[in-house]
Motif scaffolding. Structure first.
Motif, mmCIF file in Angstrom:
data_model
loop_
_atom_site.group_PDB
_atom_site.id
_atom_site.type_symbol
_atom_site.label_atom_id
_atom_site.label_comp_id
_atom_site.label_asym_id
_atom_site.label_seq_id
_atom_site.Cartn_x
_atom_site.Cartn_y
_atom_site.Cartn_z
ATOM 1 N N ASP A 1 4.667 -6.057 -6.699
ATOM 2 C CA ASP A 1 5.342 -7.260 -6.210
ATOM 3 C C ASP A 1 4.417 -8.450 -6.414
ATOM 4 O O ASP A 1 3.354 -8.541 -5.799
ATOM 5 C CB ASP A 1 5.697 -7.107 -4.729
ATOM 6 N N PHE B 1 -1.136 -13.275 -3.747
ATOM 7 C CA PHE B 1 -1.592 -11.938 -4.108
ATOM 8 C C PHE B 1 -0.489 -11.173 -4.839
ATOM 9 O O PHE B 1 0.700 -11.425 -4.641
ATOM 10 C CB PHE B 1 -2.007 -11.142 -2.861
ATOM 11 N N THR B 2 -0.915 -10.228 -5.656
ATOM 12 C CA THR B 2 -0.014 -9.262 -6.273
ATOM 13 C C THR B 2 -0.214 -7.936 -5.546
ATOM 14 O O THR B 2 -1.329 -7.413 -5.490
ATOM 15 C CB THR B 2 -0.308 -9.111 -7.773
ATOM 16 N N ASP B 3 0.870 -7.419 -4.956
ATOM 17 C CA ASP B 3 0.805 -6.214 -4.128
ATOM 18 C C ASP B 3 1.257 -5.002 -4.928
ATOM 19 O O ASP B 3 2.237 -5.072 -5.675
ATOM 20 C CB ASP B 3 1.697 -6.366 -2.897
ATOM 21 N N PHE C 1 -2.023 1.893 -1.165
ATOM 22 C CA PHE C 1 -1.742 0.462 -1.169
ATOM 23 C C PHE C 1 -2.913 -0.296 -1.785
ATOM 24 O O PHE C 1 -4.079 0.072 -1.610
ATOM 25 C CB PHE C 1 -1.510 -0.043 0.261
ATOM 26 N N HIS C 2 -2.591 -1.387 -2.471
ATOM 27 C CA HIS C 2 -3.651 -2.181 -3.106
ATOM 28 C C HIS C 2 -3.152 -3.607 -3.305
ATOM 29 O O HIS C 2 -1.944 -3.843 -3.445
ATOM 30 C CB HIS C 2 -4.029 -1.554 -4.452
ATOM 31 N N LYS C 3 -4.088 -4.560 -3.306
ATOM 32 C CA LYS C 3 -3.770 -5.969 -3.552
ATOM 33 C C LYS C 3 -4.806 -6.541 -4.517
ATOM 34 O O LYS C 3 -5.990 -6.210 -4.434
ATOM 35 C CB LYS C 3 -3.797 -6.783 -2.249
ATOM 36 N N GLY D 1 1.377 -10.835 4.344
ATOM 37 C CA GLY D 1 0.011 -10.899 4.840
ATOM 38 C C GLY D 1 -0.124 -11.606 6.166
ATOM 39 O O GLY D 1 -0.972 -11.257 6.991
ATOM 40 N N GLY E 1 1.367 -6.094 4.601
ATOM 41 C CA GLY E 1 1.043 -6.965 3.477
ATOM 42 C C GLY E 1 1.653 -6.546 2.164
ATOM 43 O O GLY E 1 1.741 -7.347 1.235
ATOM 44 N N VAL E 2 2.073 -5.281 2.061
ATOM 45 C CA VAL E 2 2.661 -4.798 0.805
ATOM 46 C C VAL E 2 4.058 -4.227 1.043
ATOM 47 O O VAL E 2 4.549 -3.419 0.257
ATOM 48 C CB VAL E 2 1.748 -3.740 0.136
ATOM 49 N N ASP F 1 -4.424 -5.033 4.495
ATOM 50 C CA ASP F 1 -3.502 -6.011 3.932
ATOM 51 C C ASP F 1 -2.946 -7.009 4.932
ATOM 52 O O ASP F 1 -2.235 -7.933 4.548
ATOM 53 C CB ASP F 1 -2.329 -5.283 3.266
ATOM 54 N N SER F 2 -3.235 -6.849 6.230
ATOM 55 C CA SER F 2 -2.641 -7.745 7.212
ATOM 56 C C SER F 2 -3.338 -7.592 8.555
ATOM 57 O O SER F 2 -4.149 -6.678 8.756
ATOM 58 C CB SER F 2 -1.138 -7.452 7.364
#
Length: 678
Positions: A9, A14-16, A29-31, A452, A477-478, A653-654
């Motif tokens: 996304d 950020f790109t999630d 999960f990664h950002k 986020g 966040g994702v 992520d948050s």
């Protein structure tokens, strides 16, 4: 062999990414920071990083699903292709005239949004189709020779073709489309009836022009992704793109009908909100996605996502099935400023990913919402990306002091808290627009904050709206990326069919619904999925009204009495009255067909009886005073754990803020359910 699916996304900051291993049911999960100049760069970088984190190989990846803002940004920034419109003689100015309404009735300086295609590039040809599909004036293709010569001289990349009443009889559009494609294969051609089969020439022409304007840009973007994936040894990897209707489509289809990706990014979060409500047993959900640049809110009622009836983007009509998502410029990167009257304002301007908030240390000079949260202790300097990005609180203090606190003669904390209150006011107004203004009581809904920054502001938003229950997803966040993985293949077919209901035979409606369902299933057949689910709707209105309301049609043969009764009930709910003695008119029929792509991503866990322990405490500012606040790690909380406020729950992520009068409990699905203490 492993089977791995990855969702990406792309956001403004950020790109999630979310990776799901179907063999082990593991979610990763990664950002990564977004790359606005070319979003595909962050996309491929993120994919390479997340498969390394997950310990899988390139060949294990079976599927990519992408939520993109390319189409939206292309329109908002006016960076689309050089496009032309071919239309019926006498109607080249429809894009400029629009509907002759005045949305800002008392604004003497209001100006309409300029059309995406300039008047110099709007061409007319002689042809005429009547309202019932009868040909009044045949089209002569000879008149296209000079027109196409002029188009080539102008360097046109894409052509939109829109004729009167082509939604009833598209034969003239088809003739022109085939003629141009045969002689000018280098030019993209968009036919209005292929995008919309509904009445309303302005809405249909505008949608077609929008598609033509974006199509070459989207095609180049998807080609860059394909090339970059090939260079990274991902060969022939299926890529799907999120649609505005909450389903997904193939990348090749998205390159042609890119107008269906306008809400590609935020749609994933709404789908995730629907799944959250199903897991938690909450039928009414308000999703609140607060990212770095914007705040997207949507409504789910009785486990059904609301759809937009008359969508617009940047003041331009868009006639395509899309979720009812309202967006305002309120995010973590929204800039705080003082207007000419001395009032504190926040947004819609945003610091974005570059340079970002002042505390990012990347050259940003304007104070933002993120800077305010950092000063108030609600964010820790090493919170973002698990410490991979370290924030600078001193820089944030200096920026807010010099540009907000000192000019307004406020303390640093009061200025920061004022920034939070102002941005919250913008977000509650957006929530009211989709609930109160649509006849729904927000007090009966559950707030589902993500993005986020969403969980940081959720408690105050819920208090302002008198919402009693909050549910925070396992990876806020994702969450939009998680929603991409949860999405189904989907196709919507809508057809104008104007008849008085009491003069219409149920069999005629059944036949058209069957035709639309067959077309929608054909759209999905290339994916070779096992089974389909179908929902059917009728657009109805009282005779003489200008707008219709969608009413769901139950399975089996159409019950005309139930259809009229359902419409009267819906009209009563939305507008407070119904006219049972007035004739009801059928306007259109809508069929939505879905097929599941992904099994359930998570399984419930058994609750535990232990008490969670905080990692540490730090002072946090609540309503004018500092409180020593315990800080919990989200990955240390499990089903059954209860956290009493004041408290903060941090994760990669948050960050979730729990106020002093609130209690949070982790449910069996790993979600945080927050309520006021009883």
């Amino acid at each position: 062999m492993m089977s791995v699916r990855i969702a990406i996304d792309t956001g403004g900051t950020f790109t999630d990414l979310v990776l799901f291993n179907t063999n082990t049911d593991r979610l990763v999960f990664h950002k990564v920071p977004s790359t606005p100049e070319d979003p595909s760069t962050a996309l491929v970088q993120g994919i390479m990083e997340i498969i390394k984190i997950a310990g899988v190989q390139n060949e294990d990846v079976q599927l990519l699903i992408h939520g993109t803002t390319v189409a939206t940004n292309t329109i908002l920034q006016r960076k689309g292709a050089r496009a032309a419109l071919i239309t019926t003689a006498g109607f080249r100015d429809v894009l400029q005239i629009q509907r002759q309404d005045r949305p800002q009735l008392y604004n003497m300086r209001a100006r309409r949004t300029p059309a995406l295609i300039s008047r110099a590039h709007r061409y007319e040809i002689k042809e005429r189709m009547l309202f019932d599909g009868t040909v009044d004036s045949k089209i002569e293709v000879d008149q296209l020779h000079d027109l196409i010569s002029e188009v080539k001289k102008q360097g046109i990349e894409s052509i939109a073709v829109g004729f009167l009443h082509s939604h009833i009889n598209p034969s003239h559009e088809q003739v022109v489309g085939e003629w141009i494609r045969a002689r000018c294969p280098e030019i993209s051609v968009c036919l209005s009836h292929e995008l919309s089969r509904e009445e309303g020439e302005y809405e249909r022409f505008s949608t077609c022009a929008m598609n033509a304007y974006v199509q070459p840009v989207m095609a180049r973007y998807l080609n860059r992704i394909s090339l970059a994936l090939s260079n990274a040894a991902f060969n022939d990897l299926p890529l799907y793109v999120m649609r505005s209707n909450g389903g997904v489509m193939s990348a090749s289809e998205a390159a042609v009908q890119c107008v269906h990706t306008i809400l590609s990014g935020p749609a994933g979060g709404v789908v995730a909100g629907l799944k959250m409500g199903l897991h938690a047993g909450k039928p009414h959900i308000i999703t609140a996605d607060m990212g770095g640049t914007s705040f997207d809110v949507a409504m789910i009622h009785d486990h059904t996502i609301a759809f937009a009836r008359d969508a617009e983007i940047d003041g331009l009509a868009l006639k395509a099935p899309m979720l009812d998502i309202h967006t305002v410029g309120a995010g973590g990167g929204s800039i705080a400023w003082i207007d000419s009257g001395g009032a504190l304002r926040v947004g819609p301007q945003s610091a974005g990913a570059d340079p970002g908030p002042v505390c990012y240390g990347q050259g940003g000079m304007a104070p933002t919402v993120t800077d305010a949260n950092l000063i108030l202790g609600r964010l820790a300097p090493d919170t973002i990306l698990g410490g991979a990005m370290v924030l600078d609180p001193d820089a944030a203090r200096d920026a807010i002091s010099s540009k907000i606190a000192n000019p307004l003669n406020l303390s640093l904390e009061a200025a920061a808290e004022g920034i939070i209150r102002v941005v919250n006011a913008s977000m509650t107004a957006a929530i009211r627009k989709l609930t109160v203004e649509r006849g729904f009581d927000p007090r009966k809904f559950t707030l589902a904050p993500f993005g986020g920054a969403g969980p940081l502001h959720a408690a105050e938003l819920a208090q302002d709206m008198d919402i009693h229950h909050i549910i925070v997803p396992i990876a806020p966040g994702v969450t939009s990326a998680v929603g991409l993985l949860s999405s189904n293949m989907r196709s919507d077919r809508i057809r104008t069919y104007v008849r008085l209901l009491n003069q219409t035979q149920a069999k005629d409606i059944d036949d058209l619904l069957y035709e639309l369902q067959s077309q929608a299933e054909t759209d999905l057949s290339a994916a070779s999925l096992a089974s389909y689910t179908c929902r059917r709707y009728a657009g109805l209105r009282y005779f003489g009204q200008g707008y219709d309301l969608p009413v769901e049609i139950s399975e089996g043969e159409v019950d005309m009495v139930a259809l009229e009764t359902g419409f009267n009930a819906e009209h009563q709910r939305q507008y407070g009255f119904a006219r049972d003695d007035q004739q009801v008119q059928l306007v259109n029929l809508w069929v939505s067909v879905e097929s599941e792509m992904t099994d359930q991503l998570m399984s419930p866990s058994d609750p535990v009886n232990t008490e969670p322990s905080p990692a540490y405490t730090r002072p946090v500012y609540f309503s004018g005073s500092w409180h020593d606040t315990p800080i919990f790690r989200r990955d240390h909380l499990t089903a059954g754990h209860t956290v009493c406020g004041p408290a903060i729950v941090e994760q990669l992520d948050s960050t979730t803020l729990i106020w002093p009068d609130q209690t949070a409990e982790v449910n069996t699905w790993g979600q945080l359910e927050i309520e006021k203490e009883k």
